[in-house]
Design a protein around this motif. Structure first.
Motif, PDB file in Angstrom:
ATOM      1  N   HIS A 168      16.785  17.606  82.063  1.00 42.99           N
ATOM      2  CA  HIS A 168      15.705  18.456  81.566  1.00 42.99           C
ATOM      3  C   HIS A 168      14.566  18.520  82.568  1.00 42.99           C
ATOM      4  O   HIS A 168      14.296  17.544  83.272  1.00 42.99           O
ATOM      5  N   SER A 225       8.537  19.152  83.133  1.00 45.84           N
ATOM      6  CA  SER A 225       7.522  19.732  82.251  1.00 45.84           C
ATOM      7  C   SER A 225       7.934  19.640  80.780  1.00 45.84           C
ATOM      8  O   SER A 225       7.096  19.369  79.910  1.00 45.84           O
ATOM      9  N   GLU A 226       9.213  19.856  80.493  1.00 48.84           N
ATOM     10  CA  GLU A 226       9.689  19.749  79.112  1.00 48.84           C
ATOM     11  C   GLU A 226       9.598  18.321  78.606  1.00 48.84           C
ATOM     12  O   GLU A 226       9.162  18.065  77.474  1.00 48.84           O
ATOM     13  N   THR A 258      12.207  10.834  82.212  1.00 49.14           N
ATOM     14  CA  THR A 258      11.721  10.505  80.871  1.00 49.14           C
ATOM     15  C   THR A 258      10.654   9.419  80.936  1.00 49.14           C
ATOM     16  O   THR A 258       9.593   9.533  80.303  1.00 49.14           O
ATOM     17  N   GLN A 307       7.593  16.112  79.720  1.00 48.27           N
ATOM     18  CA  GLN A 307       6.172  15.798  79.606  1.00 48.27           C
ATOM     19  C   GLN A 307       5.635  16.207  78.239  1.00 48.27           C
ATOM     20  O   GLN A 307       4.862  15.478  77.607  1.00 48.27           O
ATOM     21  N   ARG A 308       6.055  17.376  77.760  1.00 49.06           N
ATOM     22  CA  ARG A 308       5.607  17.823  76.434  1.00 49.06           C
ATOM     23  C   ARG A 308       6.110  16.894  75.340  1.00 49.06           C
ATOM     24  O   ARG A 308       5.409  16.662  74.347  1.00 49.06           O
ATOM     25  N   ARG A 309       7.295  16.339  75.520  1.00 48.84           N
ATOM     26  CA  ARG A 309       7.860  15.457  74.498  1.00 48.84           C
ATOM     27  C   ARG A 309       7.236  14.057  74.499  1.00 48.84           C
ATOM     28  O   ARG A 309       7.033  13.451  73.453  1.00 48.84           O
TER      29      ARG A 309
END
Length: 354
Positions: free
Chosen positions: A321, A324-325, A185, A327-329
Motif C-alpha cells: 500500500h 500516504s494510505e 506500516t 499514514q491515514r490509517r
C-alpha cells in the motif's frame, strides 16, 4: 554464546510454509546453532505431515507453532500467508526486540547481536543480504541487489522490529511485498526505520527452478514503487528504439544501454564495503538482469490488469500500500503508545505447542 548473552528481551521469529523438505537438514542445523544465541520461534504453515517431520527434526529449544489465520486485523486468512505466520509469532512473543527472517537467512552471532543493538534506537531495522554460496544464477540475482544499492537500498529477507511498535498498528496487510508493507506500516505510525547497507547477513540462494519462478513476481513488487516502475516500463521501448536506429548509431546506443546497469551495479558493489561480499562477476551480469526486468515488468503489468499476481492458489493485486494510505490509517499510533500514561500492549503468554 548463550541466549542469556543476547538477552531474553529479544526473540527470533521464522515463518515457514514448505511443500518439500530438501532443505530441512540445513535449516535444522542452523536452528541448532541459532537457539544457542537467542530464543527461536518457528511458525509453521506446512501440511500436517511436514509439520510433524519438522517438529522431530528441529532442536527441542525451538518453539514450533501453527500460524493463526489473519492479516492486520486477525481475520483475513487469504493473501500472503507469511504475514499470518509473522503476526502469530509477534503476538505470542514475550520479547520486545524481534528478528524476523525467512527460512533461507543465515545470521552469525555477530550480525545477530549487531541488528538487535541497532533496534535499541529504532523501531524497524533493515540489514543487507548476500548470497552464500553463489551458484551462477545467484550472480544474476546479485546484480539486482547491486543496482538496488546504487539506486537507494536493497530489501532483504529479514528485518528487526520492536514488538510494541508493530502491535500498536494492529499488524500489517498480507500483500505480495510484505517486508515493504511492514516497514511502511511502522513508519506510518510514527516509527523510526534504520537502514544498514553495511550490516551483511548471508542467505541461501534459491534452487534454479525457484529462481525462474521468482522473475515475474519480483518484477510485480515494483508496483509498490511508482518511480521505479515507470523507469523499468521504459526499458523495453528504449531498447526497441535503439535497435531500430541506423547501423552507425545502433551499436553505440546498445553499448550505452548495456554500460548503464554495469556502472550502477559497480557503484552498488563499492558502497559500504560491499566488494567483500559481492563478486565482481555479478556486476557483469547487470545488463542481463536489466534485459530480464525490461521483459518481466510488462508481463507483471499484464497480471496486474487481469486480477493480480498468482500466489499460493490465489491472486494478489496489491504489491504494497502507498505510504500516504498507511499514514491515514496509522498516523500517530506509536506516539500515543509512548505517552507516559499509555501502557505498552501486554505480552501474551506463550502459546502451547499443538
Amino acid at each position: 554464546m548463550s541466549t542469556t548473552a543476547i538477552g531474553r528481551s529479544a526473540e527470533y521469529i521464522l515463518p515457514l510454509r514448505w511443500t518439500g523438505d530438501s532443505e530441512l537438514p540445513d535449516l535444522a542445523a542452523y536452528l541448532e546453532l541459532l537457539s544457542g544465541w537467542i530464543p527461536v520461534t518457528v511458525v509453521d504453515g506446512s501440511s500436517p505431515e511436514l509439520f510433524e517431520r519438522h517438529r522431530a527434526a528441529f532442536p527441542a529449544a525451538v518453539r514450533h507453532l501453527r500460524p493463526e489465520p489473519g492479516g492486520s486485523d486477525g481475520s483475513n486468512a487469504r493473501g500472503n500467508g507469511k504475514v499470518a505466520g509473522v503476526m502469530t509469532g509477534v503476538r505470542s512473543s514475550m520479547a520486545e526486540l524481534l528478528v524476523i527472517a525467512d527460512d533461507d537467512v543465515r545470521y552469525t552471532c555477530e550480525s545477530l547481536t549487531a541488528i538487535i543493538a541497532h533496534l535499541e534506537s529504532a523501531d524497524v531495522v533493515r540489514p543487507q543480504n548476500y548470497f552464500d554460496p553463489l551458484p551462477w544464477h545467484a550472480w544474476w540475482d546479485t546484480s539486482r541487489t547491486l543496482i538496488n544499492r546504487a539506486w537507494s537500498a536493497d530489501f532483504p529477507g529479514t528485518l528487526a522490529v520492536r514488538r510494541s511498535a508493530l502491535l500498536a498498528t494492529g499488524g500489517y496487510d498480507p500483500v505480495l511485498f510484505e517486508n515493504l508493507e511492514l516497514i511502511r506500516t511502522v513508519k506510518a505510525a510514527g516509527g523510526r526505520e534504520k537502514i544498514l547497507p553495511g550490516l551483511f547477513v548471508a542467505r541461501r540462494p534459491p534452487a534454479f527452478r525457484h529462481f525462474l519462478k521468482q522473475r515475474i513476481r519480483q518484477a510485480y513488487d515494483d508496483f509498490a514503487e511508482p518511480r521505479r516502475l515507470a523507469t523499468e516500463l521504459s526499458l523495453l521501448p528504449v531498447f526497441a528504439a535503439a535497435s531500430c536506429l541506423p547501423a552507425r548509431y545502433r551499436g553505440p546506443a546498445l553499448l550505452g544501454l548495456a554500460a548503464a546497469p554495469v556502472i550502477m551495479a559497480g557503484v552498488g558493489r563499492r558502497r559500504h564495503h560491499g566488494n567483500f561480499f559481492f563478486p565482481l562477476r555479478a556486476v557483469w551480469c547487470a545488463p542481463l538482469w536489466a534485459l530480464e526486468r525490461a521483459v518481466c515488468i510488462w508481463i507483471a503489468l499484464a497480471f496486474r490488469l487481469t486480477g493480480g499476481m498468482p500466489y499460493m492458489g490465489s491472486r494478489l493485486k496489491a504489491a504494497a500500500h502507498p505510504q500516504s494510505e498507511l499514514q491515514r490509517r496509522h498516523s500517530g499510533k506509536i506516539a500515543v503508545l509512548r505517552q507516559p500514561n499509555v501502557q505498552t500492549p501486554a505480552h501474551n503468554p506463550r502459546q502451547e505447542q499443538p
